[in-house]
Design a protein around this motif. Structure first.
Motif, short mmCIF file in Angstrom:
data_model
loop_
_atom_site.label_atom_id
_atom_site.label_comp_id
_atom_site.label_asym_id
_atom_site.label_seq_id
_atom_site.Cartn_x
_atom_site.Cartn_y
_atom_site.Cartn_z
N ALA A 275 10.09 3.65 1.21
CA ALA A 275 10.58 5.11 0.42
C ALA A 275 9.30 6.04 -0.07
N VAL A 276 8.30 4.68 -1.07
CA VAL A 276 7.38 6.29 -1.73
C VAL A 276 6.15 6.13 -0.85
N LYS A 277 5.02 7.42 -1.98
CA LYS A 277 4.33 8.16 -0.50
C LYS A 277 2.92 7.42 -1.26
N GLU A 278 2.40 6.70 -2.42
CA GLU A 278 2.19 5.72 -3.10
C GLU A 278 2.29 4.89 -4.25
N VAL A 279 1.39 3.64 -3.44
CA VAL A 279 1.24 2.41 -4.22
C VAL A 279 0.55 2.19 -4.96
N GLU A 280 0.46 1.77 -5.93
CA GLU A 280 -0.07 0.59 -6.41
C GLU A 280 -0.57 -0.06 -6.15
N PHE A 281 -1.76 -0.92 -5.99
CA PHE A 281 -2.01 -2.63 -5.64
C PHE A 281 -2.91 -3.09 -6.17
N LYS A 282 -2.80 -4.38 -6.75
CA LYS A 282 -3.97 -5.11 -7.82
C LYS A 282 -3.89 -5.69 -7.89
#
Length: 467
Positions: free
Chosen positions: A206-213
């Motif tokens: 659903a999201v347009k952006e993701v944080e990936f750490k």
């Protein structure tokens, strides 16, 4: 047996010192027994070693994937399969199964621009979600995403196996064949997310952006060896062909590496049955056949990396030291356990065209032959023979005696108790003799064995031998 399964070899784990000691021991036995290096292998044809490069990857580290309100923790909700440390916030693009296959008219990246973005893909293929298929396609998906400029790849893992088994099996230190020799390969971060947890799959789609750490998984190249010896045949014409003998000599190591209970008093997984047993059979054959060679030549390969995914045989099949189409038969020997010393069990006896020779050899040493025990386990495809079978070579596995997986058979298998003193040495001797005699009879056959008609590897055999 007492040397190969000794405590001093620390469980012969691929890429570690005990494994290298075992390799050296096998090579020196070949030298002592008069088995020669393969012509053309190494400088001055002097080496018994085929270098097999492995990439050793550290355990899954810390990290988070944040999709709107959903915070997914590394080691719990996802595991990093590969990749460097990274902390990024980037657009996410859904690319179906993340595969390209011209033959199937499949292009999951059609009209997608993923440069500088995170790619979200489904695991496996549209046809299958078996763990094997997911593993087989996973590296390919990462490579395609990298080639298209993606900064990371997230794969929704959907195989029908519990997620805690996945994290346990894939989250620890692991070995794989190195894609390039001499340097660990750089990779974009590649996460397997628990796809059966619907809220994570929904949020990521659903999201347009993701944080990936991620802290990344460190990798290094480590070496191991297949140990290869050669016995020229006695017949001027038939010696151009050869029988391939194989057995893996690696095991699983020490302590937590073994994946089973251990104590401070005994933490070494010695691997007497699996597979010092088969390696002893290999060396017995080396001794007898070098003294009195059969008509065809014999290639003897002690394989590394079986316990980490049949990788030594996979590497050898891709980099053979002699042409595979001159190999008429592979006699593999591998053991898990045994509970019947009146028989030898043979995976693929009915399929690989040498039943008469194998039964005759076993009878000569007082054994019956039991074909394909525990068929539900698919054992034919679970040892090194399968990598030769895939190439088209008839390739059974000659195994210590059992008829089904019951309590006794697993008592010492992959346990710290699998020590030389638990082995019936009289049985080991006769087993090794039967293995050797069967090899001689097959190598002396007028006509090479063939796959049974309709066998799943028959077509590969016809292709290999041009029939």
């Amino acid at each position: 047996m007492r040397f190969l399964a000794a405590d001093e070899l620390l469980g012969r784990r691929t890429g570690e010192q005990g494994n290298l000691v075992a390799a050296r021991y096998i090579a020196e036995q070949f030298r002592k027994l008069g088995v020669v290096p393969v012509p053309g292998n190494g400088a001055n044809n002097s080496t018994y070693f085929q270098s097999v490069p492995f990439e050793k990857m550290g355990s899954n580290g810390s990290g988070e994937i944040i999709a709107d309100a959903e915070i997914m923790k590394s080691g719990e909700d996802w595991i990093l399969m590969n990749g460097e440390a990274m902390s990024i916030k980037a657009p996410i693009v859904y690319a179906s199964f993340g595969l390209e296959n011209a033959a199937k008219n499949q292009d999951d990246y059609k009209d997608l621009d993923v440069k500088g973005k995170i790619v979200l893909v489904e695991s496996g293929t549209a046809e299958t979600q078996t763990p094997r298929e997911i593993i087989n396609t996973s590296n390919e998906k990462r490579k395609i995403a990298m080639d298209k400029g993606a900064v990371a790849i997230i794969e929704l893992f959907n195989a029908p196996i519990p997620w805690n088994i996945v994290t346990k099996s894939f989250g620890g230190e692991k070995l794989g064949l190195a894609e390039t020799e001499g340097a660990a390969t750089k990779s974009i971060p590649h996460a397997w997310v628990n796809g059966k947890e619907a809220k994570y799959a929904r949020a990521l789609r659903a999201v347009k952006e993701v944080e990936f750490k991620t802290a990344g998984r460190k990798s290094q190249i480590v070496g191991s060896y297949n140990v290869v010896g050669y016995i020229p045949g006695s017949d001027p014409k038939l010696k151009e062909e050869y029988v391939l003998l194989s057995a893996h000599y690696d095991h699983v190591g020490v302590g937590k590496q073994g994946g089973q209970p251990f104590t401070a008093e005994d933490s070494i997984f010695n691997g007497a049955r699996d597979n010092a047993f088969g390696t002893v059979a290999l060396l017995t054959a080396a001794e007898a056949l070098s003294k009195n060679p059969p008509k065809r030549s014999v290639l003897i390969v002690a394989l590394t990396g079986e316990e980490v995914g049949l990788l030594g045989s996979k590497y050898y099949a891709a980099h053979p030291l002699l042409p595979l189409n001159k190999c008429i038969f592979n006699m593999n020997s591998d053991g898990a356990g045994y509970n019947d010393t009146t028989i030898v069990s043979v995976m693929g006896l009915e399929r690989t065209g040498a039943r008469a020779e194998i039964e005759m050899a076993c009878k000569a040493f007082g054994f019956g032959v039991f074909a394909d025990p525990s068929p539900e386990q698919g054992l034919f495809d679970r040892s090194d023979n399968v990598n030769f079978a895939k190439e088209g070579i008839p390739a059974p596995t000659f195994t210590p005696g059992f008829k089904e997986f019951n309590g006794d058979i697993m008592k010492n298998y992959h346990q710290v108790s699998d020590n030389p003193e638990t082995i019936d040495f009289n049985y080991l001797l006769k087993f090794s003799q039967a293995y050797t005699y069967a090899t001689r009879l097959i190598a002396d056959r007028k006509v090479a064995p063939q796959w049974s008609v309709g066998d799943k590897y028959e077509a590969a055999g016809k292709k290999l031998y041009g029939k």
